[in-house]
Enzyme design. Structure first.
Site, PDB file in Angstrom:
ATOM      1  N   THR A   1       0.823  -1.210   0.000  1.00 61.98           N
ATOM      2  CA  THR A   1       0.000   0.000   0.000  1.00 61.98           C
ATOM      3  C   THR A   1       0.857   1.259   0.000  1.00 61.98           C
ATOM      4  OG1 THR A   1      -1.831  -1.097   1.081  1.00 61.98           O
ATOM      5  CG2 THR A   1      -1.707   1.267   1.383  1.00 61.98           C
TER       6      THR A   1
ATOM      7  N   THR B   1       1.586  -4.281   4.301  1.00 58.36           N
ATOM      8  CA  THR B   1       1.459  -4.520   5.745  1.00 58.36           C
ATOM      9  C   THR B   1       0.916  -5.907   6.080  1.00 58.36           C
ATOM     10  OG1 THR B   1      -0.755  -3.565   5.816  1.00 58.36           O
ATOM     11  CG2 THR B   1       1.105  -2.073   6.223  1.00 58.36           C
ATOM     12  N   ASP B   2       0.308  -6.580   5.093  1.00 54.28           N
ATOM     13  CA  ASP B   2      -0.359  -7.852   5.422  1.00 54.28           C
ATOM     14  C   ASP B   2       0.616  -8.933   5.889  1.00 54.28           C
ATOM     15  OD1 ASP B   2      -2.736  -6.680   4.835  1.00 54.28           O
ATOM     16  OD2 ASP B   2      -2.992  -7.619   2.875  1.00 54.28           O
TER      17      ASP B   2
ATOM     18  N   SER C   1       1.564  -7.605  -0.547  1.00 53.66           N
ATOM     19  CA  SER C   1       2.348  -8.552   0.261  1.00 53.66           C
ATOM     20  C   SER C   1       1.646  -9.876   0.515  1.00 53.66           C
ATOM     21  CB  SER C   1       2.803  -7.907   1.567  1.00 53.66           C
ATOM     22  OG  SER C   1       1.771  -7.834   2.500  1.00 53.66           O
TER      23      SER C   1
ATOM     24  N   GLU D   1      -0.852 -29.151  27.201  1.00 51.73           N
ATOM     25  CA  GLU D   1      -2.062 -29.703  26.588  1.00 51.73           C
ATOM     26  C   GLU D   1      -1.784 -30.933  25.723  1.00 51.73           C
ATOM     27  OE1 GLU D   1      -5.188 -28.982  27.163  1.00 51.73           O
ATOM     28  OE2 GLU D   1      -4.649 -27.436  28.611  1.00 51.73           O
TER      29      GLU D   1
ATOM     30  N   TYR E   1      -8.255   0.240  -3.329  1.00 47.14           N
ATOM     31  CA  TYR E   1      -7.189   0.858  -4.141  1.00 47.14           C
ATOM     32  C   TYR E   1      -6.285  -0.250  -4.670  1.00 47.14           C
ATOM     33  CZ  TYR E   1      -4.856  -0.053   0.238  1.00 47.14           C
ATOM     34  OH  TYR E   1      -4.372  -0.695   1.335  1.00 47.14           O
TER      35      TYR E   1
ATOM     36  N   LYS F   1       0.150  -7.650  13.133  1.00 51.43           N
ATOM     37  CA  LYS F   1      -0.927  -6.753  12.703  1.00 51.43           C
ATOM     38  C   LYS F   1      -2.161  -7.076  13.531  1.00 51.43           C
ATOM     39  CE  LYS F   1      -2.744  -4.842   8.444  1.00 51.43           C
ATOM     40  NZ  LYS F   1      -2.814  -4.926   6.977  1.00 51.43           N
TER      41      LYS F   1
HETATM   42  C1  SIN Z   1      -1.077  -3.016   2.840  1.00 47.13           C
HETATM   43  O1  SIN Z   1       0.033  -2.812   2.398  1.00 47.13           O
HETATM   44  O2  SIN Z   1      -1.510  -2.363   3.811  1.00 47.13           O
HETATM   45  C2  SIN Z   1      -2.012  -4.039   2.287  1.00 47.13           C
HETATM   46  C3  SIN Z   1      -1.586  -4.668   1.020  1.00 47.13           C
HETATM   47  C4  SIN Z   1      -0.304  -5.403   1.146  1.00 47.13           C
HETATM   48  O3  SIN Z   1      -0.035  -6.012   2.183  1.00 47.13           O
HETATM   49  O4  SIN Z   1       0.461  -5.361   0.174  1.00 47.13           O
END
Ligand code: SIN
Length: 360
Positions: A43, A123-124, A90, A317, A57, A196
């Site tokens: 992103t 971010t993923d 990602s 467990e 997007y 995340k």
């Molecule tokens: C992001 O970057 O926030 C979402 C898409 C990605 O992980 O490339």
């Protein structure tokens, strides 16, 4: 008399010259660190149709030079150069890109002309790439992974400030020896524990119960703690000559579970399985039987948890000693998968792999 006058004159000239040198030295700007930005997509390099487009997007459209030129303030804090490693969202990150990235990071950091690296990333899966690099980069120099929750085309986009802070962090003495870091939203997280925690909010990156390592404020890093676990130059893992990694899959725990998915992974050639169990890594009876069968075929089994916090109690467990299973310590399933892949490049002995899970 003439000679004395000449002497005085020369002395005065020399004094004035040295004074000028001192003044010039005082005025000279401090040498800026050399930071390389390796761009992978996400992103932070995306674009939306309007300024209010914060969902729907397209990620990974903007090349690295545009990212750098979009933040002219970078010139004030570092000598920045950029390289495009990949241009992907990602969720499509692969072992192939990881190996390319890891080799390039180690190669660049071996040079006296590079002080630190920033990796721009979606971010993923940023937490996974950061942890992988934390285990394989052979340098104490800073490596900072950064993303954004809003594309640069959106109002109040977060990427520019995140990139600015990350470049400062990567060029800082404070970040040396701290392992791979994730820097977003003015906070510094360590690769091992960051995750995340929200699908959309800007402050999504946290190390839930273990906490941030520090903050970015006023263009400076402020550290308050560091990871106690082995990383980077203190890690035993080396991917320098590797072209692939062993296959490890994740099986999720839930009510009314079956072993169908697990058996499919084993049939597909998984060398390791991470089980994201309920609670303290508890196993549904049918799945437990599948895991025992898989272990007997040589597949290494790691018990993790879907809970997100806390230690998996070894022999809690499940009787791990008897079943030859490994407990994941506090690693979530996606991080346990990475450590298990790297562990399998060294050994398939569960006792030795358990040692690694306590140390990394
Ligand atoms: C992001 O970057 O926030 C979402 C898409 C990605 O992980 O490339």
């Amino acid at each position: 008399m003439k000679r004395r006058l000449l002497c005085v004159l020369v002395t005065v000239c020399l004094l004035m010259f040295s004074l000028q040198v001192v003044v010039l030295a005082a005025d000279a700007p401090a040498k800026l660190p050399n930071v390389v930005i390796l761009a992978t997509g996400g992103t932070i390099a995306g674009s939306g149709a309007t300024t209010t487009t914060t969902v729907g997007y397209t990620a990974a459209t903007m090349p690295v030079d545009n990212l750098i030129n979009g933040v002219p303030e970078l010139k004030n804090v570092a000598n920045v150069t950029g390289e495009q490693i990949s241009q992907i969202a990602s969720e499509n990150m692969t072992n192939k890109v990881w190996l390319k990235l890891a080799k390039r990071v180690s190669e660049l950091l071996a040079s006296d002309n590079v002080d630190g690296i920033v990796i721009t990333h979606g971010t993923d899966t940023i937490e996974e790439t950061a942890y992988f690099l934390n285990l394989v980069v052979k340098s104490d120099k800073p490596v900072v992974v950064v993303g954004a929750m809003r594309p640069p085309t959106a109002m109040s986009a977060d990427g520019a400030m995140n990139l600015y802070n990350s470049v400062i962090l990567a060029g800082s003495k404070e970040a040396v020896g701290k392992g791979v870091l994730v820097c977003m939203n003015d906070v510094i997280n360590g690769a091992r524990d960051v995750t995340k925690t929200n699908t959309a909010l800007l402050d999504t990156f946290r190390a839930p119960e273990l906490g941030y390592l520090g903050y970015m404020q006023d263009s400076k890093p402020h550290f308050y703690k560091e990871s106690t676990r082995r990383h980077t130059t203190n890690s035993e893992f080396d991917v320098t000559n590797m072209t692939e990694l062993p296959r490890v899959d994740i099986v999720y725990g839930y009510e009314n579970n079956t072993r169908v998915g697990l058996d499919a992974f084993v049939a597909a050639g998984a060398k390791g399985i991470v089980h994201a169990g309920v609670g303290d890594g508890s196993l549904f009876t049918e799945v437990k039987e599948g895991l025992i069968d898989a272990q007997k075929k040589g597949v290494v089994i790691v018990r993790s948890s879907r809970v997100g916090n806390g230690i998996i109690a070894r022999n809690g467990e499940a009787n791990d000693d008897q079943l030859h299973f490994v407990a994941s310590d506090t690693l979530n399933a996606q991080k346990a998968r990475i450590l298990l892949m790297l562990a399998l490049t060294k050994t398939s002995d569960p006792t030795e792999i358990q040692r690694m899970f306590w140390e990394y």
